[in-house]
Design a protein around this motif. Structure first.
Motif, PDB file in Angstrom:
ATOM      1  N   VAL A 161       0.733  -1.227  -0.095  1.00  0.00           N
ATOM      2  CA  VAL A 161       0.073  -0.061   0.045  1.00  0.00           C
ATOM      3  C   VAL A 161       0.691   1.294  -0.103  1.00  0.00           C
ATOM      4  N   LEU A 162       1.926   1.128   0.892  1.00  0.00           N
ATOM      5  CA  LEU A 162       2.808   2.456   0.813  1.00  0.00           C
ATOM      6  C   LEU A 162       3.330   2.650  -0.336  1.00  0.00           C
ATOM      7  N   ALA A 163       3.943   1.592  -1.072  1.00  0.00           N
ATOM      8  CA  ALA A 163       4.594   1.666  -2.400  1.00  0.00           C
ATOM      9  C   ALA A 163       3.812   2.113  -3.555  1.00  0.00           C
ATOM     10  N   ASN A 164       2.552   1.771  -3.542  1.00  0.00           N
ATOM     11  CA  ASN A 164       1.490   2.116  -4.476  1.00  0.00           C
ATOM     12  C   ASN A 164       1.299   3.889  -4.241  1.00  0.00           C
ATOM     13  N   ALA A 165       1.165   4.318  -2.890  1.00  0.00           N
ATOM     14  CA  ALA A 165       0.830   5.434  -2.644  1.00  0.00           C
ATOM     15  C   ALA A 165       1.985   6.167  -2.862  1.00  0.00           C
ATOM     16  N   ARG A 166       3.280   5.724  -2.614  1.00  0.00           N
ATOM     17  CA  ARG A 166       4.279   6.767  -3.255  1.00  0.00           C
ATOM     18  C   ARG A 166       4.528   6.735  -4.867  1.00  0.00           C
ATOM     19  N   LEU A 167       3.914   5.932  -5.549  1.00  0.00           N
ATOM     20  CA  LEU A 167       3.905   5.759  -6.977  1.00  0.00           C
ATOM     21  C   LEU A 167       3.017   6.683  -7.347  1.00  0.00           C
ATOM     22  N   ASP A 168       1.705   6.850  -6.815  1.00  0.00           N
ATOM     23  CA  ASP A 168       0.649   7.929  -7.004  1.00  0.00           C
ATOM     24  C   ASP A 168       1.260   9.300  -7.029  1.00  0.00           C
ATOM     25  N   LEU A 169       1.946   9.432  -5.853  1.00  0.00           N
ATOM     26  CA  LEU A 169       2.656  10.650  -5.486  1.00  0.00           C
ATOM     27  C   LEU A 169       3.597  11.221  -6.691  1.00  0.00           C
ATOM     28  N   GLU A 170       4.309   9.989  -7.017  1.00  0.00           N
ATOM     29  CA  GLU A 170       5.422  10.363  -8.030  1.00  0.00           C
ATOM     30  C   GLU A 170       4.753  10.621  -9.347  1.00  0.00           C
ATOM     31  N   PHE A 171       3.645   9.931  -9.622  1.00  0.00           N
ATOM     32  CA  PHE A 171       2.746  10.316 -10.962  1.00  0.00           C
ATOM     33  C   PHE A 171       2.266  11.606 -11.104  1.00  0.00           C
ATOM     34  N   THR A 172       2.140  12.274  -9.990  1.00  0.00           N
ATOM     35  CA  THR A 172       1.679  13.751  -9.997  1.00  0.00           C
ATOM     36  C   THR A 172       2.623  14.718 -10.635  1.00  0.00           C
ATOM     37  N   ARG A 173       3.925  14.372 -10.921  1.00  0.00           N
ATOM     38  CA  ARG A 173       4.892  15.008 -11.635  1.00  0.00           C
ATOM     39  C   ARG A 173       4.912  14.187 -13.135  1.00  0.00           C
ATOM     40  N   ILE A 174       4.450  14.606 -14.148  1.00  0.00           N
ATOM     41  CA  ILE A 174       4.463  14.094 -15.535  1.00  0.00           C
ATOM     42  C   ILE A 174       5.682  14.687 -16.230  1.00  0.00           C
ATOM     43  N   THR A 175       6.510  13.714 -16.468  1.00  0.00           N
ATOM     44  CA  THR A 175       7.879  13.901 -17.243  1.00  0.00           C
ATOM     45  C   THR A 175       7.830  13.218 -18.856  1.00  0.00           C
ATOM     46  N   ALA A 176       8.645  13.890 -19.476  1.00  0.00           N
ATOM     47  CA  ALA A 176       8.625  13.269 -21.046  1.00  0.00           C
ATOM     48  C   ALA A 176       9.130  11.915 -21.021  1.00  0.00           C
ATOM     49  N   PRO A 177       8.429  10.981 -21.712  1.00  0.00           N
ATOM     50  CA  PRO A 177       8.755   9.507 -21.628  1.00  0.00           C
ATOM     51  C   PRO A 177       9.948   9.458 -22.698  1.00  0.00           C
ATOM     52  N   MET A 178      10.215  10.320 -23.709  1.00  0.00           N
ATOM     53  CA  MET A 178      11.384  10.423 -24.652  1.00  0.00           C
ATOM     54  C   MET A 178      11.446  11.544 -25.129  1.00  0.00           C
ATOM     55  N   SER A 179      12.544  12.031 -25.973  1.00  0.00           N
ATOM     56  CA  SER A 179      13.109  13.087 -26.473  1.00  0.00           C
ATOM     57  C   SER A 179      12.238  13.209 -27.887  1.00  0.00           C
ATOM     58  N   GLY A 180      12.284  14.526 -28.007  1.00  0.00           N
ATOM     59  CA  GLY A 180      11.397  14.885 -29.346  1.00  0.00           C
ATOM     60  C   GLY A 180      10.854  16.147 -29.198  1.00  0.00           C
ATOM     61  N   ARG A 181      10.041  16.495 -30.415  1.00  0.00           N
ATOM     62  CA  ARG A 181       9.301  17.916 -30.173  1.00  0.00           C
ATOM     63  C   ARG A 181       7.839  17.686 -29.698  1.00  0.00           C
ATOM     64  N   ILE A 182       7.551  18.514 -28.838  1.00  0.00           N
ATOM     65  CA  ILE A 182       6.447  18.380 -27.886  1.00  0.00           C
ATOM     66  C   ILE A 182       5.308  19.234 -28.573  1.00  0.00           C
ATOM     67  N   SER A 183       3.983  19.067 -28.787  1.00  0.00           N
ATOM     68  CA  SER A 183       2.823  19.795 -29.207  1.00  0.00           C
ATOM     69  C   SER A 183       2.378  20.905 -28.353  1.00  0.00           C
ATOM     70  N   ARG A 184       1.420  21.307 -28.510  1.00  0.00           N
ATOM     71  CA  ARG A 184       0.804  22.225 -27.690  1.00  0.00           C
ATOM     72  C   ARG A 184       0.053  21.824 -26.680  1.00  0.00           C
ATOM     73  N   LYS A 185      -0.037  22.420 -25.343  1.00  0.00           N
ATOM     74  CA  LYS A 185      -0.760  21.883 -24.201  1.00  0.00           C
ATOM     75  C   LYS A 185      -2.255  21.907 -24.683  1.00  0.00           C
ATOM     76  N   LEU A 186      -2.960  20.670 -24.432  1.00  0.00           N
ATOM     77  CA  LEU A 186      -4.437  20.551 -24.619  1.00  0.00           C
ATOM     78  C   LEU A 186      -5.201  20.702 -23.609  1.00  0.00           C
ATOM     79  N   ILE A 187      -4.811  21.151 -22.138  1.00  0.00           N
ATOM     80  CA  ILE A 187      -5.397  21.557 -21.047  1.00  0.00           C
ATOM     81  C   ILE A 187      -4.539  22.637 -20.132  1.00  0.00           C
ATOM     82  N   SER A 188      -5.413  23.353 -19.708  1.00  0.00           N
ATOM     83  CA  SER A 188      -4.670  24.427 -18.919  1.00  0.00           C
ATOM     84  C   SER A 188      -4.827  24.224 -17.446  1.00  0.00           C
ATOM     85  N   GLU A 189      -3.945  25.201 -16.617  1.00  0.00           N
ATOM     86  CA  GLU A 189      -3.869  24.957 -15.324  1.00  0.00           C
ATOM     87  C   GLU A 189      -5.409  25.100 -14.662  1.00  0.00           C
TER      88      GLU A 189
END
Length: 388
Positions: A161-189
């Motif tokens: 349960v703790l490992a899963n909670a830590r993963l969910d916390l880590e997933f709140t920071r979304i990082t680039a899965p690969m290098s390349g050119r990114i498109s525009r943001k499709l949702i705003s803050e």
């Protein structure tokens, strides 16, 4: 009588004058026009390669749709639209307070489970000592042993349960899965992001740029020809690519994929070539003309394409013979190579082909010839590169 003699004398004088005039110098005849001037060249003998051309479209080697693995309110967008990103760069941040609280709760549950395990271990150790002297019943010993195993299981569950909670916390920071050119943001803050399911919110996309692929379709006849030549080792996997607006190919690539079946509706086969794109000049969606080698390099006779004429249904060249008379020479044409037309048959290497002044001569005319040496654009370009 006197009058008759006078008339006869006058007629004789007129006749004599006419004879004298007829015997005098005649008027000069009209001047013969000069022979027309033309420019002639012997065919250029050069090594050429046949290239079949197909229209293709560039596509990214890898494409990723960036979605969130957890649900929550979007707190931050950490990139510029259309920028080049590297693998691991931060892209989005989701409000993490609830996920941090879940981690704290899971840590407490794990601590509690470990405390219960410690007590269960002590009671089992005491029961193990007592059972040796038969101071306790066997059933009590079995209960203590089962309690210890249950406590161990509770610790493992709490750790998960703790490992899963830590993963969910880590997933709140979304990082680039690969290098390349990114498109525009499709949702705003501030918007709610759905994550962790098949209908998760699409946040943006990333496409790889180096290398880049180009897909093109070839007809069935070309496919069979290339397959036969490849089996005989006559052609390789190299291709040349020209972009829109370019007269000559500027890119090189290598074939790395052939589809496993022909499209029955079009009779074509999808193929792919991979191209290096270190400066990111190429983008997915661009068009290109892919040139594939149709046969090995060979020697050919080349003449300017403008020198080729039409005689009824035949393609002809105007050639000067040894007497400088114009002859028509029926020929069979090949492909165009750097502005020069290949002559497959009907022409000899020593023939003098009229390359300029065709409008001034006709078959059978005598012409004054000025020689001109032919060169290929490719030969000139290679010579310039060698000089540099």
């Amino acid at each position: 009588m006197k009058h008759s003699r006078s008339v006869i004398a006058s007629a004789f004088a007129l006749t004599l004058a006419a004879i004298l005039v007829g015997c005098g110098p005649q008027a000069p005849a009209s001047a013969v026009p000069d022979a027309p001037h033309v420019t002639v060249s012997t065919p250029l003998k050069s090594t050429v390669s046949d290239w079949d051309t197909f229209t293709g479209r560039f596509d990214a080697t890898d494409t990723v749709q960036v979605r969130s693995r957890v649900s929550g309110y979007l707190e931050k967008v950490a990139f510029q639209d259309g920028a080049i990103v590297r693998k691991g760069d931060l892209l989005f941040v989701i409000d993490s307070r609830s996920f941090q609280a879940a981690v704290t709760q899971a840590q407490g549950q794990l601590a509690q489970a470990r405390s219960q395990l410690a007590l269960a271990e002590q009671e089992y150790a005491r029961a193990k000592t007592l059972i040796a002297t038969k101071a306790i019943a066997q059933s009590l010993y079995d209960q203590r042993q089962q309690a210890r195993e249950a406590a161990r299981a509770q610790v493992l569950s709490a750790e998960g349960v703790l490992a899963n909670a830590r993963l969910d916390l880590e997933f709140t920071r979304i990082t680039a899965p690969m290098s390349g050119r990114i498109s525009r943001k499709l949702i705003s803050e501030g918007n709610l992001v759905n994550g962790g399911s098949s209908n998760a919110t699409l946040l943006t996309t990333i496409v790889s740029l180096d290398p880049i692929d180009i897909y093109f379709d070839i007809d069935e006849q070309s496919y069979l020809k290339y397959r036969q030549q490849a089996s005989a080792g006559l052609v390789g996997s190299q291709v040349r690519i020209a972009l829109p607006g370019q007269a000559q190919p500027s890119l090189a690539g290598r074939m790395d994929f052939i589809d496993n079946r022909l499209d029955p509706s079009t009779g074509t086969l999808r193929q792919r070539a991979r191209v290096a794109n270190p400066d990111f000049a190429l983008s997915p969606g661009q068009f290109g003309r892919v040139q594939f080698s149709a046969r090995p390099a060979y020697q050919a006779l080349l003449v300017p394409d403008t020198a080729v004429g039409m005689d009824a249904t035949r393609k002809v060249l105007h050639v000067l013979n040894v007497q400088n008379r114009v002859e028509l020479r029926p020929v069979q044409l090949g492909k165009l190579h750097d502005g020069l037309r290949e002559i497959v048959s009907g022409l000899q290497p020593e023939d003098r082909v009229i390359v300029d002044g065709l409008q001034r001569v006709r078959p059978g005319d005598t012409a004054l010839a000025e020689s001109h040496e032919l060169t290929r654009v490719a030969d000139t370009r290679q010579a310039g590169e060698a000089a540099l």
